[in-house]
Design a protein around this motif. Structure first.
Motif, PDB file in Angstrom:
ATOM      1  N   HIS A  14       0.819  -1.212   0.000  1.00 38.12           N
ATOM      2  CA  HIS A  14       0.000   0.000   0.000  1.00 38.12           C
ATOM      3  C   HIS A  14       0.859   1.271   0.000  1.00 38.12           C
ATOM      4  O   HIS A  14       0.354   2.347  -0.244  1.00 38.12           O
ATOM      5  CB  HIS A  14      -0.920   0.013   1.219  1.00 38.12           C
ATOM      6  CG  HIS A  14      -1.903  -1.106   1.218  1.00 38.12           C
ATOM      7  ND1 HIS A  14      -2.748  -1.367   0.163  1.00 38.12           N
ATOM      8  CD2 HIS A  14      -2.170  -2.060   2.135  1.00 38.12           C
ATOM      9  CE1 HIS A  14      -3.500  -2.412   0.427  1.00 38.12           C
ATOM     10  NE2 HIS A  14      -3.161  -2.854   1.609  1.00 38.12           N
ATOM     11  N   ASP A 122      -5.148  -3.221   6.488  1.00 40.11           N
ATOM     12  CA  ASP A 122      -3.755  -3.040   6.089  1.00 40.11           C
ATOM     13  C   ASP A 122      -2.963  -4.322   6.295  1.00 40.11           C
ATOM     14  O   ASP A 122      -2.029  -4.610   5.555  1.00 40.11           O
ATOM     15  CB  ASP A 122      -3.099  -1.914   6.900  1.00 40.11           C
ATOM     16  CG  ASP A 122      -3.687  -0.555   6.591  1.00 40.11           C
ATOM     17  OD1 ASP A 122      -4.033  -0.327   5.419  1.00 40.11           O
ATOM     18  OD2 ASP A 122      -3.806   0.272   7.508  1.00 40.11           O
ATOM     19  N   PRO A 125      -4.535  -7.460   3.184  1.00 42.07           N
ATOM     20  CA  PRO A 125      -4.964  -6.579   2.089  1.00 42.07           C
ATOM     21  C   PRO A 125      -5.950  -7.230   1.128  1.00 42.07           C
ATOM     22  O   PRO A 125      -5.900  -8.435   0.867  1.00 42.07           O
ATOM     23  CB  PRO A 125      -3.653  -6.250   1.374  1.00 42.07           C
ATOM     24  CG  PRO A 125      -2.766  -7.422   1.667  1.00 42.07           C
ATOM     25  CD  PRO A 125      -3.118  -7.849   3.058  1.00 42.07           C
ATOM     26  N   GLY A 130      -6.883  -3.011  -2.961  1.00 43.65           N
ATOM     27  CA  GLY A 130      -5.536  -2.582  -2.661  1.00 43.65           C
ATOM     28  C   GLY A 130      -4.492  -3.101  -3.614  1.00 43.65           C
ATOM     29  O   GLY A 130      -3.868  -2.351  -4.366  1.00 43.65           O
ATOM     30  N   LEU A 296      -7.902   3.366   2.080  1.00 46.52           N
ATOM     31  CA  LEU A 296      -7.407   3.363   0.705  1.00 46.52           C
ATOM     32  C   LEU A 296      -8.046   4.458  -0.148  1.00 46.52           C
ATOM     33  O   LEU A 296      -8.327   4.269  -1.316  1.00 46.52           O
ATOM     34  CB  LEU A 296      -7.666   1.991   0.070  1.00 46.52           C
ATOM     35  CG  LEU A 296      -7.037   0.796   0.784  1.00 46.52           C
ATOM     36  CD1 LEU A 296      -7.391  -0.490   0.072  1.00 46.52           C
ATOM     37  CD2 LEU A 296      -5.526   0.948   0.880  1.00 46.52           C
TER      38      LEU A 296
END
Length: 343
Positions: A14, A122, A125, A130, A296
């Motif tokens: 990311h 996070d 993902p 993502g 995101l």
């Protein structure tokens, strides 16, 4: 150092590190090909913004269509992978936190858990939001085994490598009444203000007709349910309602399926309870990392957390709505063996 190691293993994609991400060129031919595809697909106004397109039998948000195609084309599953799958607003954030914590419990205590400084999304993902979003092709060979990813994509549209590799699929379902209400609240908060308020009645009508991201709802659930009956060692079905009723037994089912069962010593030492508390809705919602920022760039992170209850739908749906959903559910689930607890 350990906390940073996990963030490196699961989150760097990311950050768009050039050493771990190959950005796809804006090839004119591919751009035209995608435009031609979208123009050929049925579409409906999205509840949040833009459109959803009927792609391979399910309704995919406009921005996610190219990401899903890239996921299907490029992802190579490994047998040791775990894929977390849900319909949106079925308890995805909760399951990611639990699965990550169970798998990594030998590395981290609750006080040192990456969940204290990173959102569960996070750490586990999404493919379509993502990893493969924004014309990116990630180099997932840099992710150490065992890898853990997530998706909302229906079973028939998963890459062949996921279906054939023998990797683990964990599917969390939620009864359609609560799933719809949670989805409506979420879409209302994340909705483009220029579109005005989102009508409960219109949204419900669309949900019953199969609309909503990655729906139709019953097709999605049944796809994974039937596969779990064929391959119970590779596809695990969890129910949001069962997790709310007895989280500890469901955590033990999950740990067993993931190949890292809780030992008798761990159970005696309260490890199951510690992870359960750390990943609880109230604790996750109260963490500063989950109160600020955006998911995101799609919406505010805090919209991921509302109430997380079973039976909240009774405060919103009319008797006519309930009757309509019950009839659809009876028809769709007939002969499948799948039943929902609606509170």
């Amino acid at each position: 150092m350990e906390r940073q190691a996990v963030r490196d293993n699961y989150c760097t994609v990311h950050i768009m590190d050039d050493t771990q991400m190959i950005t796809k060129n804006n090839n004119l031919a591919e751009t035209d090909e995608l435009a031609d595809l979208l123009s050929s697909l049925p579409k409906e106004k999205s509840w949040r913004s833009g459109y959803v397109y009927r792609y391979q039998g399910f309704w995919c948000p406009e921005k996610q269509v190219p990401a899903v195609i890239a996921f299907q084309k490029h992802f190579l599953a490994q047998k040791t992978d775990t894929i977390i799958v849900t319909m949106p607003k079925s308890g995805t954030t909760w399951l990611k936190a639990l699965a990550f914590s169970i798998m990594n419990r030998a590395k981290y205590t609750p006080s040192s858990s990456p969940l204290n400084s990173a959102n569960p999304h996070d750490l586990v993902p999404f493919f379509e939001f993502g990893l493969y979003a924004n014309n990116q092709i990630p180099d997932l060979s840099t992710f150490p085994s065992p890898r853990m990813f997530a998706t909302h994509v229906p079973y028939p549209s998963l890459p062949d490598s996921v279906k054939d590799s023998g990797c683990r699929i964990v599917y969390l379902c939620r009864n359609p009444f609560d799933n719809f209400i949670s989805l409506w609240h979420f879409a209302s908060k994340a909705r483009d203000e220029s579109l005005g308020p989102l009508s409960l009645e219109d949204c419900f009508d669309g949900f019953c007709n199969g609309l909503g991201g990655f729906g139709p709802f019953f097709d999605h659930v049944l796809g994974y349910w039937r596969e779990s009956l064929k391959r119970p060692d590779e596809v695990l079905i969890l129910a949001f309602e069962d997790m709310k009723e007895d989280i500890h037994s469901q955590m033990k089912r999950l740990a067993e399926f993931l190949g890292c069962p809780f030992s008798l010593e761990e159970e005696a030492d309260g490890v199951v309870e510690e992870i359960s508390k750390m990943c609880s809705f109230s604790v996750l919602k109260d963490k500063e990392i989950n109160k600020t920022g955006r998911f995101l760039q799609y919406f505010e992170t805090k919209t991921l957390f509302r109430r997380g209850e079973v039976g909240d739908w009774v405060n919103y749906l009319t008797p006519e709505m309930v009757d309509r959903m019950n009839k659809i559910m009876e028809q769709k689930l007939a002969g499948s063996g799948l039943k929902f607890k609606t509170g």
